[in-house]
Each structure stands twice: as C-alpha cells, then as structure tokens.
Design a protein around this motif. Structure first.
Motif, PDB file in Angstrom:
ATOM      1  N   THR A 181       6.286  -1.528   4.022  1.00  0.00           N
ATOM      2  CA  THR A 181       5.552  -1.876   2.813  1.00  0.00           C
ATOM      3  C   THR A 181       4.146  -1.315   2.943  1.00  0.00           C
ATOM      4  N   ALA A 182       3.735  -0.498   2.008  1.00  0.00           N
ATOM      5  CA  ALA A 182       2.360   0.021   1.923  1.00  0.00           C
ATOM      6  C   ALA A 182       1.898   0.680   3.222  1.00  0.00           C
TER       7      ALA A 182
ATOM      8  N   ILE B 163      -0.036   1.242  11.134  1.00  0.00           N
ATOM      9  CA  ILE B 163       0.458   0.469   9.992  1.00  0.00           C
ATOM     10  C   ILE B 163      -0.607   0.255   8.928  1.00  0.00           C
ATOM     11  N   GLY B 164      -1.889   0.204   9.329  1.00  0.00           N
ATOM     12  CA  GLY B 164      -2.967  -0.025   8.370  1.00  0.00           C
ATOM     13  C   GLY B 164      -2.793  -1.368   7.680  1.00  0.00           C
TER      14      GLY B 164
ATOM     15  N   HIS C 262      11.894  -6.626  15.115  1.00  0.00           N
ATOM     16  CA  HIS C 262      10.492  -6.396  15.474  1.00  0.00           C
ATOM     17  C   HIS C 262       9.679  -6.315  14.189  1.00  0.00           C
ATOM     18  N   THR C 263       8.458  -6.818  14.207  1.00  0.00           N
ATOM     19  CA  THR C 263       7.599  -6.746  13.029  1.00  0.00           C
ATOM     20  C   THR C 263       6.232  -6.201  13.406  1.00  0.00           C
ATOM     21  N   ALA C 264       5.562  -5.612  12.429  1.00  0.00           N
ATOM     22  CA  ALA C 264       4.187  -5.136  12.593  1.00  0.00           C
ATOM     23  C   ALA C 264       3.472  -5.344  11.268  1.00  0.00           C
ATOM     24  N   GLY C 265       2.183  -5.684  11.323  1.00  0.00           N
ATOM     25  CA  GLY C 265       1.406  -5.903  10.112  1.00  0.00           C
ATOM     26  C   GLY C 265       1.476  -7.342   9.654  1.00  0.00           C
ATOM     27  N   GLU C 266       0.727  -7.640   8.609  1.00  0.00           N
ATOM     28  CA  GLU C 266       0.672  -8.993   8.051  1.00  0.00           C
ATOM     29  C   GLU C 266       1.815  -9.207   7.079  1.00  0.00           C
TER      30      GLU C 266
END
Length: 115
Positions: free
Chosen positions: A10-11, A52-53, A72-76
């Motif tokens: 996402t984004a 990821i920004g 696995h996750t990254a970002g908010e």
C-alpha cells in the motif's frame, strides 16, 4: 526449492513496485504473486521493508508450522500480527477518534427586526 509467495503493498514508492515486478506478477494493484527461492524472497523483502516510506507491506510464504505459512509486515497498519502460542493471529489497532464537532455558530450580523 522455490515456493509460492504473496506480497501486498500500500502506497509504496515506484522504484519498489518496479523491483517487485521484475520477479513477480501484479494481478491486482499492489498485489504481487510469484514462485521465488528463499534467497530471492528474503532479498526482495529487505528492499521493500527498508524503503517502505509512508506505505505498508505484507509478505506471506509457506512455512513448516501449524498454519502452513508465515506472515511478515512492514510499515504502519491498523492490523497487527500477534503470535499466540505458535499461531499468528491478527489484532486491530483502535481507530483514532474523530475530533468533536465544532459548536454551532450564530451569525455575527443578524438580520434587522422588521418592526
């Protein structure tokens, strides 16, 4: 041995999307699917998670556990994976409360009385 890998974004920046499309197909916007070796998958994930920004990403691939996959996750994200006795469950972060409605204002120059 290559295994099926799913990555949802996402984004994320355009250069990350370009890197992913070199190795995976994008059947829907932000959804990448491919058959990758563990080495390629780990390298792609390190690139995605490092750049990821303001976006977010989720990686799923097969794993020898009760569920048959790992996450696995990254970002908010609002959804947070939590390990619960060896099972990955998803918890929801509470939504931010909306600011209260501003009080109704009265006109500063009311119309003159007709009498």
């Amino acid at each position: 041995m290559p295994t099926m890998t799913v990555l949802a974004t996402t984004a994320v920046p355009d250069h990350v999307r370009g890197a992913l499309t070199r190795w995976m197909i994008e059947p829907a916007p932000g959804l990448y699917v491919g058959t990758l070796s563990a080495r390629v998958r780990d390298e792609l994930w390190s690139v995605v998670s490092a750049s990821i920004g303001p976006g977010a990403a989720v990686l799923l691939h097969p794993e020898a556990n009760e569920q048959g996959f790992t996450l696995h996750t990254a970002g908010e994200r609002r959804r947070i994976p939590i390990d619960f006795d060896g099972l990955t469950l998803v918890a929801f972060r509470p939504q931010d409360e909306d600011p209260p409605n501003p009080p109704a204002t009265t006109p500063t120059n009311p119309p003159p009385d007709p009498d």
